[in-house]
Each structure stands twice: as C-alpha cells, then as structure tokens.
Design a protein around this motif. Sequence first.
Motif, PDB file in Angstrom:
ATOM      1  N   UNK A 102       0.808  -1.074  -0.123  1.00  0.00           N
ATOM      2  CA  UNK A 102       0.058  -0.116   0.035  1.00  0.00           C
ATOM      3  C   UNK A 102       0.896   1.359  -0.049  1.00  0.00           C
ATOM      4  N   UNK A 103       1.830   1.123   0.514  1.00  0.00           N
ATOM      5  CA  UNK A 103       2.899   2.461   0.934  1.00  0.00           C
ATOM      6  C   UNK A 103       3.522   2.437  -0.488  1.00  0.00           C
ATOM      7  N   UNK A 104       3.890   1.666  -1.433  1.00  0.00           N
ATOM      8  CA  UNK A 104       4.530   1.417  -2.319  1.00  0.00           C
ATOM      9  C   UNK A 104       3.490   1.997  -3.382  1.00  0.00           C
ATOM     10  N   UNK A 105       2.273   1.833  -3.410  1.00  0.00           N
ATOM     11  CA  UNK A 105       1.275   2.242  -4.299  1.00  0.00           C
ATOM     12  C   UNK A 105       1.185   3.763  -4.033  1.00  0.00           C
ATOM     13  N   UNK A 106       1.155   4.182  -3.073  1.00  0.00           N
ATOM     14  CA  UNK A 106       1.044   5.513  -2.824  1.00  0.00           C
ATOM     15  C   UNK A 106       2.241   6.507  -3.055  1.00  0.00           C
ATOM     16  N   UNK A 107       3.600   6.061  -2.832  1.00  0.00           N
ATOM     17  CA  UNK A 107       4.555   6.796  -2.891  1.00  0.00           C
ATOM     18  C   UNK A 107       5.276   6.808  -4.368  1.00  0.00           C
ATOM     19  N   UNK A 129      16.812   6.895  -0.491  1.00  0.00           N
ATOM     20  CA  UNK A 129      15.928   7.937   0.338  1.00  0.00           C
ATOM     21  C   UNK A 129      14.394   7.333   0.123  1.00  0.00           C
ATOM     22  N   UNK A 130      13.952   6.964  -1.153  1.00  0.00           N
ATOM     23  CA  UNK A 130      12.553   6.365  -1.371  1.00  0.00           C
ATOM     24  C   UNK A 130      12.261   5.333  -0.577  1.00  0.00           C
ATOM     25  N   UNK A 131      13.065   4.278  -0.620  1.00  0.00           N
ATOM     26  CA  UNK A 131      12.993   3.180   0.021  1.00  0.00           C
ATOM     27  C   UNK A 131      13.052   3.251   1.795  1.00  0.00           C
ATOM     28  N   UNK A 132      13.497   4.540   2.228  1.00  0.00           N
ATOM     29  CA  UNK A 132      13.643   4.763   3.586  1.00  0.00           C
ATOM     30  C   UNK A 132      12.246   5.327   3.960  1.00  0.00           C
ATOM     31  N   UNK A 133      11.913   6.310   2.954  1.00  0.00           N
ATOM     32  CA  UNK A 133      10.740   6.716   3.311  1.00  0.00           C
ATOM     33  C   UNK A 133       9.355   5.966   3.272  1.00  0.00           C
ATOM     34  N   UNK A 134       9.523   5.054   2.210  1.00  0.00           N
ATOM     35  CA  UNK A 134       8.468   4.048   2.184  1.00  0.00           C
ATOM     36  C   UNK A 134       8.439   3.092   3.532  1.00  0.00           C
ATOM     37  N   UNK A 135       9.673   2.752   3.945  1.00  0.00           N
ATOM     38  CA  UNK A 135       9.880   1.830   4.954  1.00  0.00           C
ATOM     39  C   UNK A 135       9.409   2.438   6.426  1.00  0.00           C
ATOM     40  N   UNK A 136       9.591   3.675   6.542  1.00  0.00           N
ATOM     41  CA  UNK A 136       8.941   4.467   7.726  1.00  0.00           C
ATOM     42  C   UNK A 136       7.761   4.517   7.741  1.00  0.00           C
TER      43      UNK A 136
END
Length: 301
Positions: free
Chosen positions: A200-205, A251-258
């Motif tokens: 879901x976070x991947x879909x959003x970002x 940066x993107x993976x970190x944001x999604x992970x958080x």
Amino acid sequence: MDGAVTYCGFIAVMGRPNVGKSTLLNSMLNKKVSITSHKPQTTRCQILGVKTVDNRQIVWIDTPGIHITEKKAINRYMNQSARKALIDVNAVVFVVEAMKWTFEDEKVWSLLSKQSVPIIIVVNKIDKIKSKEELLPYLEMLKQKAPQAEIIPISALTHKQLNFLEKSIDEKLPQDHFYFPEDMSSNLSNSFHMAELIRERLMIYLGKEIPYSIAVQIEHCDVKENITHIHALIWVEREAQKHIVIGKDGAMLKQIGTKARLELEKFLDKKVCLKLWVKVKANWTTQSDLLPNLIGYGDDN
C-alpha cells in the motif's frame, strides 16, 4: 450462540477498479482488512472479511476490479478471482461511482445481470455531490438499466447511509450456522496483511506504472524483546524499477519503510523493526507460473 437461531451469508463486492470497494469493506467491518489507494489494481485477490453481530454473520468477499483487457497474466488472475467470488454467494454488492458510468461499469453489469442472486447497486462517493438533485438523473438511469436491482447511495469514506446497506444485507441472510469464529475479522494470514500494508505504501509513493509491477513477500517475522522484526522482499520487473524504488541514496525506500513500519505497528499493536530489500524478477506479471508463488495469488488465498 448455542441453541440460538443464527443467520449467515456470503456477500461479494464487485465493480470496476478504483470505485471504493476496499474502502467500503473496511468501513463495514470497522477494521482495515483490505488496502486502499487512489490507483487501480490495489486489490489483487479475493479477500474475506467477517463481521459477526449477535446472531448474524456477514462474510464479505472483496474482489479485484474487473479489467477490460487481459493482456498480462496478472490481469487474467484478477479477473478470474473476481468471477470466482460469484460462486455460491447470497447477494452481490455492485459498487459504482456517483455520476459516472463507464464502459468498464457496463462490462461488470453485463456479467452481474446474468446472475440469479440479489444485486444491490451501491452508488459510492455521494459525499462529492453538492446536492441530492444532481444525483437524481443518475439514479434514474440506473433504475432503467437495472430494474431488478436495489439501489443505495452511500459514502464509504464518511460512512453515510451504510446503515441502510447493512439493513438490506441483513434481510438477505439465510438461516445458517456461522462459518467462521465470532471473533474473526479476516481469513487471511498476518503475513499476507503485512505484505499488503507494505505494498500500500509503495502504491502511494511511487508513480503511475511502477506499482503494478511490484509484489511484496514477507521473508522473515520474529518477535524479540517485545519488538517484531520483519524482513520483506519487494519484487520488481526491471533493474530500472529497482533504482526508482530505492531512490537516490536510498531515500525513497527509507521513506516508504518508515511509513510502512507505522502501519505495521498499528496492525500488530507492537513495535516493529522493518527491513526491506528490492529484487528483480523479470516480467513476473506476464508469467502465470510465477504468480502463485507471490503472496496474494495462490489458490489458498
């Protein structure tokens, strides 16, 4: 409930992609069992949600949106999953978006109009309509198109008129035993839900195309010292997609992970340590033999 008369029925939620089927399911259950986003293809398999109140149990089946084209194996799988949901249900909730009727809606209706079970057409997103008068011609069009169906305008997001929908469904439940434990809200495993929350976070970002080439698998989950350690693999189709998911300097993976970690902590009601890896599985969306190995596509789900 020993000795008491009980009622139980299966309700399929159908509709084209992105009309709010998963939002409706979550609202009816008062619990997040199906992920949501503003992008099509968010739901990829049948998801059972169970709601038991007193002597009544409603088993909701959230389905992928029906796709007009079936060029990829993933689209064929989702359409097959949606059609399977019509087998042995007691009613179908056909979700459409207020003031919109598309070729995809027509395709879904052409399938549903052949069914012998009761059809409830749920006109969603009425919270976006300024006045009731605007909606009347649209409702009249639906009555002409589907005279045998019950039509209920609602807002799944704001819960407006959901009580009318629930009352209508209650009236269609047959006398039957409960199929699931009374405290059960979904038939799917924690691993499935955890993978879906990350997706879901991947879909959003991410952008418009990349989310549809992504799958998530939980590789490891372990509780240590009141912290749940989760290792998840994010599968993409091409090396270029991997770089986009990771982002510059990660940066993107970190944001999604958080953000995913916060959702997982809500779901598990525990602290979570989340580690994500991105790997390439070339053209996995076009290969039927790969899909059952990815969470959400196997027949068990």
